[in-house]
Structure formats: C-alpha cells, structure tokens
Design an enzyme around this catalytic site. Structure first.
Site, PDB file in Angstrom:
ATOM      1  N   LYS A 284     -39.903  20.236  14.974  1.00 34.66           N
ATOM      2  CA  LYS A 284     -40.961  19.249  14.678  1.00 34.66           C
ATOM      3  C   LYS A 284     -40.360  17.907  14.408  1.00 34.66           C
ATOM      4  O   LYS A 284     -40.926  16.924  15.053  1.00 34.66           O
ATOM      5  CB  LYS A 284     -41.866  19.720  13.387  1.00 34.66           C
ATOM      6  CG  LYS A 284     -42.683  20.840  13.519  1.00 34.66           C
ATOM      7  CD  LYS A 284     -43.428  21.155  12.539  1.00 34.66           C
ATOM      8  CE  LYS A 284     -42.852  21.791  11.118  1.00 34.66           C
ATOM      9  NZ  LYS A 284     -41.926  22.955  11.381  1.00 34.66           N
TER      10      LYS A 284
ATOM     11  N   GLU B  33     -28.289  56.163   8.412  1.00 31.35           N
ATOM     12  CA  GLU B  33     -28.430  55.038   9.693  1.00 31.35           C
ATOM     13  C   GLU B  33     -28.401  55.734  10.961  1.00 31.35           C
ATOM     14  O   GLU B  33     -29.242  55.406  12.069  1.00 31.35           O
ATOM     15  CB  GLU B  33     -27.031  54.091   9.804  1.00 31.35           C
ATOM     16  CG  GLU B  33     -26.965  52.942   8.734  1.00 31.35           C
ATOM     17  CD  GLU B  33     -28.439  52.213   8.435  1.00 31.35           C
ATOM     18  OE1 GLU B  33     -29.138  52.099   9.483  1.00 31.35           O
ATOM     19  OE2 GLU B  33     -28.340  51.905   7.165  1.00 31.35           O
TER      20      GLU B  33
END
Ligand code: ATP
Length: 493
Positions: free
Chosen positions: A111, A333
């Site tokens: 922006k 995991e």
C-alpha cells in the site's frame, strides 16, 4: 513567539514590583514556572513534533513497475490518478475533484509503495505520516498536527515548484475510527473532524492540488463520514498476491541478486501461498544471507528453501531434545507426512526434526494451487493430517503427548469451518444461536477423523517405520525422497 516574550517581560516586571513592595512572590514564581513548563512541553513539543513528523519527499523513486502483482489495484489507482493529471478536462466536464483514495488490505501488500508510485506518476511531492503520529494525550494537538501536515504539503509543493502533493496517511483507522468509540473521545474526534475539514477545503483551482491517500487493514473501523462521496470516494483493495503476483514480486526482488541456474522462482511462488509482498521480499533477502553464510557466489534453490522455512516457521534453534523426546518428535512428524502423502500425493514439501521457531520438528505441505474455496472432503483430509501426528504417537508409544496441542486447535478450527459453512450433518446452522450443538458436532467430526487416521496409519505401518528410520538417520526428508519411499512400498504391496 513575540507574544510569549512580551508576556514573559510583563510577568518579570510585575514580580520585581511585588518584591519591591515587599510581597511574598513564591506562589507567583511557582505559577510562572508551571506556565513555562506547560508551554515548552506541550505546545513546543507539539510544534517540533509536527515539524519533524511527516516523511517528506519532493519526489519518490518508486514507480508502478516496481510493484509486482496488484494489477487490479494498480489499474484502479492509475485510472483515479488520471483524473488528477487531466484536471482541466475533468473540470470542463463538471467532474468534482478527487480528494481521497483509500487503500485497504493486509499488512505488507504494497500500500505504501502504491502511494509512493502515485506521487511519482502524478509528479507530486510526497508526505508520509501514520495515524498514530497525530494522537497525543493533550486535546487539540492532533488537530494542530493535521493542519500542519496539510500546510506543509502545500508549502513543500510550492517550494519544489510542483503542481500537486500527496499526503499518505498509514493506519488511518487510528485517527479515523468511528467517532465516540475511543475512551478519550475529545482528542480523537477533534483530530478526525480537522481531517474532514481539511479534506473539504481541498480545491483544485488552488496553486497546489492535494490528494490524500490513506491505508488501512481495518476498513470496518472507519467513521462513515470518511468514506462518504467527496472524501475517500475511491476505495482500492490491495490483496495478498496470487501465484502469478508472487512470481512477479520475486522477480522484482531478485533482479539485483546473482541467482544460480537451479533456482526455480515458480516453485518458490507455488510454495508461498498466503504470503505478502513484504514476506516475499524477506525471503529473497534471507536466501541471499544464506548464500553469504555458505560463502557462495550465487544464491541456489537450497537457499530459497531455507529462507521460506525461516520466514514461515522461524530461525533454526540450537536446542536438542533428549533422545526419547527426539524419537517422539520423529514419530509425530512422520505421522503427519505419511497421512499427507497418502491423501494427497506430492503434497509434502519437507519433513524435518530440526527445531525451528516454536516447533521441535515440522512437516511443511506445498499447496497444489492457490485455493480460496474448500470442499468438505478437503477439510476432512486436512483434519486427518493435523491429528495424524498424535495418532502415530499413540500407535508407537501407547499414549499421546502435549506436542499435539496446536494440531488439535487446527483440527477444531477446520471442523468449525465445516459446521459453520453448513457442510456437517447439522445442515445450515444459526451462528447467533447459543447452544452446544455446534461444539458437539465439531467434537464428533474431529473424533471421527482421529479414528480414520488411525486406520490409515495402521495400514501403512511399514511405510511409516521406513520414514521414521530415514528421518532418524538424516534429520530431514524432502518431498521427492518421501515420494520415492511411497513408490517403493507401493511396489512391495
Ligand atoms: P503496512 O500495511 O504494514 O503498512 P504496506 O501494505 O504499506 O504495509 P509496503 O510498506 O508498501 O506495505 O511494503 C513493504 C515492503 O514489502 C516493500 O518495501 C517491498 O519491499 C515489499 N512489497 C510489498 N508488496 C510488494 C509488491 N506488490 N511488489 C513488490 N514489493 C512489495
């Protein structure tokens, strides 16, 4: 200032007179000291602050070419700016001048860059400030700062002989929040009122055309008076970039960096769904730092992968868990990774047991394509992947651990998404109704997925064990290595 000096002279003369006639002047001296302190701390500080605030630039070097993606935002903004450049023509058609443009979107999407590029495009001086810079605890200071910024913009443009000035106000919600919503109403309301007054006073036939460009990621908080026609009547959405946008941003930020031939920016763009331009710039920078640490001449794909993981998950940690814990992390995991690969082949980018950020290990998925809509089956599979770590722990160690707390939070979030989107057995639900049917349904969905995940992992136990061994040996397994392993086991079956 002359008024202050005169008052000071009169006060000193008066005090001398009182001393001569034998009065106790101590209370008067105290009063004078207080007055002076107030003047210097509040008024002078306010003025000095105003003078130093506002990052003024007579010209900015950022252009629209430096901004990757954001094609729609750029187009809308340029269209609005063309009104300003051709103000004579628009005036002849009776079009009212454009006074404000509001850029809305998540942090780091460009922006500020767009506002700077707007200044370059319109040949305007650029003054940047932030909503928070207007606010002080003393009533009136904010309003004074607003007046000062507008004056400064006009003066600077005249000095630089520019026809236009752009005032960029970042975090406009701080100063432009709904009136009456702040605890110290008076100061906030006065500041906003002054901003509205200044914007109403902007006229095109003055020597300097002023355009206010404001940015926020909380447009819902803004006072409606700011958004009404004649003020910020152009609202430009600046969203997170899509894959093509991410690729453009990566190309812009790697243009000045030496890249090895193996670098695949498209793959980097593919793996960085949900990241902003600022994150992507950070990834290119971190990749260059990794190359420097490796004493390399060029940045390789390996450096980019490391950089993605650092930006997404945090820096690698030195801490080494105890052997027993490490074993649990490996199993956990591996559970996530096998589940992900089984349900969506090719979805694992990386699985590792190296601690990073807040995690002792992690499995990173790569999104297939940018996704904005999810089906029920996709969400159910994501829940299975989220809970698979703790299910694997249960299979191998007989009980789960606290390491799964974030996974269950994620599973609950996904299950809630299913229920609130009307995709569960409850059908369409009224979100405002307060009963526990939603939480019961969420619990049921997660419980069901835990059972399904267990069945899948038990059926893939040899593959799971092979991955655990490989992880123990190498600490990390890439998506490609996992796919090879899955392939090998599917041939054995
Ligand atoms: P915030 O809302 O936090 O103020 P912002 O939307 O104003 O953020 P910028 O300050 O414009 O974001 O961007 C920060 C940095 O991120 C830029 O300096 C640039 O390096 C990079 N960046 C962000 N978006 C883009 C983009 N679209 N193209 C190129 N670089 C970008």
């Amino acid at each position: 200032m002359p008024l202050i000096e005169a008052s000071l002279g009169i006060a000193i003369g008066f005090l001398t007179f009182l001393i001569i006639v034998g009065y106790d002047v101590f209370p008067f001296i105290l009063l004078l000291a207080f007055g002076l302190a107030f003047y210097f701390i509040v008024v002078q500080k306010g003025t000095v602050a105003i003078k130093s605030r506002g990052n003024c630039q007579s010209s900015t070097t950022v252009t629209f070419q430096d901004i990757g993606g954001q094609n729609i935002a750029k187009k809308e903004l340029i269209e609005a700016l063309d009104f300003i450049i051709t103000s004579e023509k628009t005036k002849s058609l009776g079009i009212r001048p454009l006074k404000g443009i509001l850029l809305t979107g998540p942090p780091g999407t460009g922006k500020t860059m767009l506002a700077k590029a707007a200044a370059a495009y319109t040949d305007a001086v650029f003054i940047a400030t932030a909503g928070s810079e207007f606010i002080e605890m003393y009533a009136g200071i904010g309003a004074q700062r607003v007046r000062s910024i507008f004056k400064k913009a006009r003066d600077l443009a005249k000095k630089k002989d520019k026809p236009r000035a752009i005032i960029f106000i970042d975090e406009i919600e701080v100063v432009g929040g709904k009136r009456g919503s702040h605890t110290s109403h008076l100061e906030y309301d006065q500041t906003l009122n002054q901003l509205l007054v200044e914007m109403d006073g902007i006229e095109t036939d003055k020597d300097v055309n002023i355009l206010v460009v404001a940015a926020t990621n909380r447009v819902d908080m803004l006072d409606s008076a700011l958004l009404r026609p004649g003020r910020f009547d152009r609202v430009v959405k600046v969203d997170l970039p899509d894959k093509e946008g991410r690729l453009q941003i990566l190309r812009i930020h790697t243009a000045n960096k030496p890249l090895d031939n193996d670098v695949d920016l498209e793959a980097v763009a593919q793996e960085t769904f949900g990241l902003s331009g600022a994150h992507l710039e950070n990834i290119t920078n971190e990749a260059a730092i990794y190359a420097l640490r490796d004493k390399g001449e060029k940045i390789t794909q390996k450096h980019f992968i490391e950089a993605i993981e650092k930006v997404m998950l945090g820096e690698k940690l030195d801490k080494k868990p105890a052997l027993k814990e490490l074993e649990r992390v490996t199993v956990h995991e591996s559970g996530h990774a096998i589940m992900s690969e089984v349900l969506r082949p090719g979805s694992v980018a990386h699985v590792t047991i190296t601690p990073r950020g807040g995690a002792l290990g992690y499995m990173r998925q790569k999104p297939e394509n940018d996704m904005y809509l999810y089906t029920k089956s996709y969400l159910l599979n994501q829940i299975k992947i989220a809970v698979a770590g703790s299910v694997a722990e249960e299979i191998f160690f007989g009980e789960r651990s606290t390491g799964a707390v974030n996974d269950f939070n994620e599973a609950i979030k996904l299950a809630k998404q299913i229920v609130l989107s009307g995709l569960s057995d409850l059908g369409i639900v009224d979100m405002n109704k307060e009963d526990d049917s939603v939480s019961q349904e969420v619990k049921k969905i997660v419980h069901c997925q835990v059972n399904e995940a267990r069945t899948i992992l038990l059926s893939k136990r040899p593959l799971l064990e092979a991955l655990i061994e490989q992880l123990k040996l190498n600490e990390k397994v890439t998506g490609k290595q996992l796919q090879d392993l899955v392939h090998k086991f599917s041939k054995c079956a």
